[in-house]
Design a protein around this motif. Sequence first.
Motif, PDB file in Angstrom:
ATOM      1  N   ALA A 194       0.738  -1.371   0.132  1.00  0.00           N
ATOM      2  CA  ALA A 194      -0.141  -0.127   0.092  1.00  0.00           C
ATOM      3  C   ALA A 194       0.942   1.176  -0.113  1.00  0.00           C
ATOM      4  N   GLN A 195       2.069   1.075   0.624  1.00  0.00           N
ATOM      5  CA  GLN A 195       2.835   2.502   0.889  1.00  0.00           C
ATOM      6  C   GLN A 195       3.588   2.738  -0.431  1.00  0.00           C
ATOM      7  N   VAL A 196       4.155   1.573  -1.335  1.00  0.00           N
ATOM      8  CA  VAL A 196       4.755   1.910  -2.309  1.00  0.00           C
ATOM      9  C   VAL A 196       3.590   2.227  -3.534  1.00  0.00           C
ATOM     10  N   ARG A 197       2.231   1.520  -3.622  1.00  0.00           N
ATOM     11  CA  ARG A 197       1.468   1.961  -4.597  1.00  0.00           C
ATOM     12  C   ARG A 197       0.919   3.413  -4.272  1.00  0.00           C
ATOM     13  N   SER A 198       0.672   3.701  -3.185  1.00  0.00           N
ATOM     14  CA  SER A 198       0.133   4.951  -2.896  1.00  0.00           C
ATOM     15  C   SER A 198       0.905   6.051  -3.315  1.00  0.00           C
ATOM     16  N   ALA A 199       2.514   5.996  -3.231  1.00  0.00           N
ATOM     17  CA  ALA A 199       3.618   6.786  -3.684  1.00  0.00           C
ATOM     18  C   ALA A 199       3.501   6.835  -5.044  1.00  0.00           C
ATOM     19  N   PHE A 200       3.322   5.844  -5.634  1.00  0.00           N
ATOM     20  CA  PHE A 200       3.324   5.931  -7.226  1.00  0.00           C
ATOM     21  C   PHE A 200       2.249   6.529  -7.758  1.00  0.00           C
ATOM     22  N   PHE A 201       0.875   6.273  -7.325  1.00  0.00           N
ATOM     23  CA  PHE A 201      -0.098   6.977  -7.947  1.00  0.00           C
ATOM     24  C   PHE A 201      -0.333   8.429  -7.481  1.00  0.00           C
ATOM     25  N   ALA A 202       0.517   8.944  -6.481  1.00  0.00           N
ATOM     26  CA  ALA A 202       0.542  10.212  -6.021  1.00  0.00           C
ATOM     27  C   ALA A 202       1.623  10.871  -6.726  1.00  0.00           C
ATOM     28  N   GLY A 203       2.435  10.269  -7.341  1.00  0.00           N
ATOM     29  CA  GLY A 203       3.728  11.007  -7.969  1.00  0.00           C
ATOM     30  C   GLY A 203       4.429  11.578  -6.738  1.00  0.00           C
ATOM     31  N   GLU A 204       4.394  11.065  -5.511  1.00  0.00           N
ATOM     32  CA  GLU A 204       5.216  11.272  -4.373  1.00  0.00           C
ATOM     33  C   GLU A 204       6.653  11.405  -4.686  1.00  0.00           C
ATOM     34  N   ILE A 205       7.355  12.144  -4.230  1.00  0.00           N
ATOM     35  CA  ILE A 205       8.894  12.029  -3.940  1.00  0.00           C
ATOM     36  C   ILE A 205       9.100  11.735  -2.391  1.00  0.00           C
ATOM     37  N   ALA A 206       9.456  10.519  -2.127  1.00  0.00           N
ATOM     38  CA  ALA A 206       9.784  10.190  -0.797  1.00  0.00           C
ATOM     39  C   ALA A 206      11.223   9.869  -0.777  1.00  0.00           C
ATOM     40  N   ASP A 207      11.584   9.876   0.796  1.00  0.00           N
ATOM     41  CA  ASP A 207      12.988   9.278   1.097  1.00  0.00           C
ATOM     42  C   ASP A 207      12.997   7.958   1.104  1.00  0.00           C
ATOM     43  N   TRP A 208      14.289   7.434   0.408  1.00  0.00           N
ATOM     44  CA  TRP A 208      14.487   5.926   0.247  1.00  0.00           C
ATOM     45  C   TRP A 208      15.948   5.785   0.809  1.00  0.00           C
ATOM     46  N   GLN A 209      16.182   4.498   1.264  1.00  0.00           N
ATOM     47  CA  GLN A 209      17.714   4.115   1.750  1.00  0.00           C
ATOM     48  C   GLN A 209      18.032   2.819   1.057  1.00  0.00           C
TER      49      GLN A 209
END
Length: 135
Positions: free
Chosen positions: A75-90
């Motif tokens: 859900a977190q990954v799918r949500s970030a994709f559909f929102a076009g979100e730029i998120a912090d990753w490691q």
Amino acid sequence: MGAQRGKDLLLKMAGTAGFETVAGLRSRRLTFNAQTVDVTDGESAGRWRELLGGAGVRRASVTGAGLFKDQASDAQVRSAFFAGEIADWQVVIPDFGTVTAPFQITALDYGGNHDGEVTFEIALESAGAVSFAAL
């Protein structure tokens, strides 16, 4: 540095409880690239190409493939994709260090065979400064 287990290279996404591992990745890859700026001219020695140091655009790319093992990371990954979100990753590289940066998910593919599990592939592109911390 000796040989390391591939499964110890981890992809983590920032969440409410800090960075959380994206569950079920079977393969992952981190790539660094830098564009060059060609400054060759008619007076270049022997007409060899000359490059302008430090002038190109640098980027990092992350790819991974596997299967989601829990609904939360899916859900977190799918949500970030559909929102076009730029998120912090490691990206944690065993016995080497941790690469941290803002990334945008540029591809999210789902697939599956009639006699197997649903799989996914993910691609991320850096969207800001990339930092490295040695382990």
